[in-house]
Scaffold this active site. Structure first.
Site, PDB file in Angstrom:
ATOM      1  N   HIS A  41      57.266  14.480 -58.211  1.00  0.00           N
ATOM      2  CA  HIS A  41      56.759  13.643 -58.446  1.00  0.00           C
ATOM      3  C   HIS A  41      57.471  12.282 -56.822  1.00  0.00           C
ATOM      4  O   HIS A  41      58.042  12.792 -56.489  1.00  0.00           O
ATOM      5  CB  HIS A  41      57.175  12.355 -59.662  1.00  0.00           C
ATOM      6  N   SER A  42      56.528  12.105 -55.938  1.00  0.00           N
ATOM      7  CA  SER A  42      56.138  11.694 -54.789  1.00  0.00           C
ATOM      8  C   SER A  42      57.256  11.817 -53.885  1.00  0.00           C
ATOM      9  O   SER A  42      57.395  13.224 -53.309  1.00  0.00           O
ATOM     10  CB  SER A  42      57.393   9.928 -55.385  1.00  0.00           C
ATOM     11  N   MET A  43      58.344  11.419 -53.727  1.00  0.00           N
ATOM     12  CA  MET A  43      60.075  12.359 -52.839  1.00  0.00           C
ATOM     13  C   MET A  43      59.976  13.844 -53.618  1.00  0.00           C
ATOM     14  O   MET A  43      60.678  14.404 -52.531  1.00  0.00           O
ATOM     15  CB  MET A  43      61.073  11.305 -52.901  1.00  0.00           C
ATOM     16  N   SER A  96      52.868  15.350 -57.208  1.00  0.00           N
ATOM     17  CA  SER A  96      52.270  14.568 -57.955  1.00  0.00           C
ATOM     18  C   SER A  96      52.875  13.260 -56.970  1.00  0.00           C
ATOM     19  O   SER A  96      53.756  12.764 -56.437  1.00  0.00           O
ATOM     20  CB  SER A  96      52.503  13.979 -58.990  1.00  0.00           C
TER      21      SER A  96
END
Length: 254
Positions: free
Chosen positions: A95-97, A123
């Site tokens: 997720h993200s990073m 994500s």
């Protein structure tokens, strides 16, 4: 204080061990996040999936370790440690990073382990070639905190507690150092399918941004839009886990 290699906690947290599970889902947290973000996922997924979360250094039970100095170091250390747990079909969720970290670890897997990777879920993250450092207005401590609060999520709410800032800010700084200094090195695409997930109201990562991930695989690709913003993972958890189960469990059996 730094721990020695022999006493250092491992990279992996399996909150609900399932030795007989047919597959394993590795979860890579967002910037400032920790393995505990995925604690509840194990009971929300079918028993045939074991959830194993990555614990980056510098937080929770690894608080006395220095954060990784750059993305290459983080990826190298995870990919060198992950081998014994790739003992069955595996999938990565980032997720993200964490999406970038998961992608780079997938690329760094030893050749003999790559067939075990059955899917990458990325994500709320732009493609590696579109990752950019934070703009100058977000680089100060106050600016960084404003940026994080703008993303929402429970982590942002915790930053309103002044006593938590001395603990949270160094972790955020370390993670954004990874992001700001990351530079994608082009190479062969992944051989596993890629599912790009995005929150419908996420202004930082749109469905159009997610479409770019199609260039990073030679296998199947899809974009899935779920209700919510950047942290739709917290507000649309049931829908997300249903989606993961559909792709990880044949016939979605319990």
């Amino acid at each position: 204080m730094n721990t020695t290699a022999s006493s250092r906690p491992s990279w992996f947290r399996t909150f609900v061990p399932r030795p007989a599970a047919e597959s394993r889902l590795f979860c890579f947290p967002h910037a400032g996040g920790a393995a505990s973000a995925f604690r509840g996922w194990a009971t929300g997924l079918p028993a045939s999936v074991e959830v194993t979360a990555i614990q980056y250094p510098g937080r929770q039970d690894r608080y006395d370790e220095n954060p990784a100095p750059d993305m290459a170091t983080l990826v190298k250390e995870i990919s060198e440690a992950i081998g014994p747990l790739v003992d069955r079909p595996v999938a990565f969720f980032g997720h993200s990073m964490g999406g970038t970290v998961a992608y780079e670890v997938a690329r760094a897997l030893p050749r003999e382990l790559r067939p075990a990777l059955v899917r990458l879920f990325v994500s709320a993250r732009r493609t590696p070639d579109k990752c950019r450092p934070l703009a100058p207005e977000w680089q100060s401590d106050d600016g960084l905190l404003r940026y994080i609060r703008g993303l929402g999520g429970t982590g942002a709410a915790l930053l309103a507690e002044p006593e938590l800032l001395p603990v949270a800010l160094p972790v955020l700084r370390g993670d954004f150092q990874l992001i700001d200094t990351y530079s994608h090195v082009p190479g062969a695409p992944l051989m596993c399918p890629v599912t790009a997930l995005v929150g419908a109201d996420d202004i930082h990562n749109t469905p159009a941004d997610a479409e770019g991930w199609s260039r990073y695989t030679t296998s199947g690709f899809e974009v899935c839009v779920l209700p919510g913003g950047h942290f739709y993972t917290e507000t649309a958890t049931e829908e997300l886990l249903e989606l993961l189960a559909d792709r990880l469990v044949p016939a979605h059996r319990p």
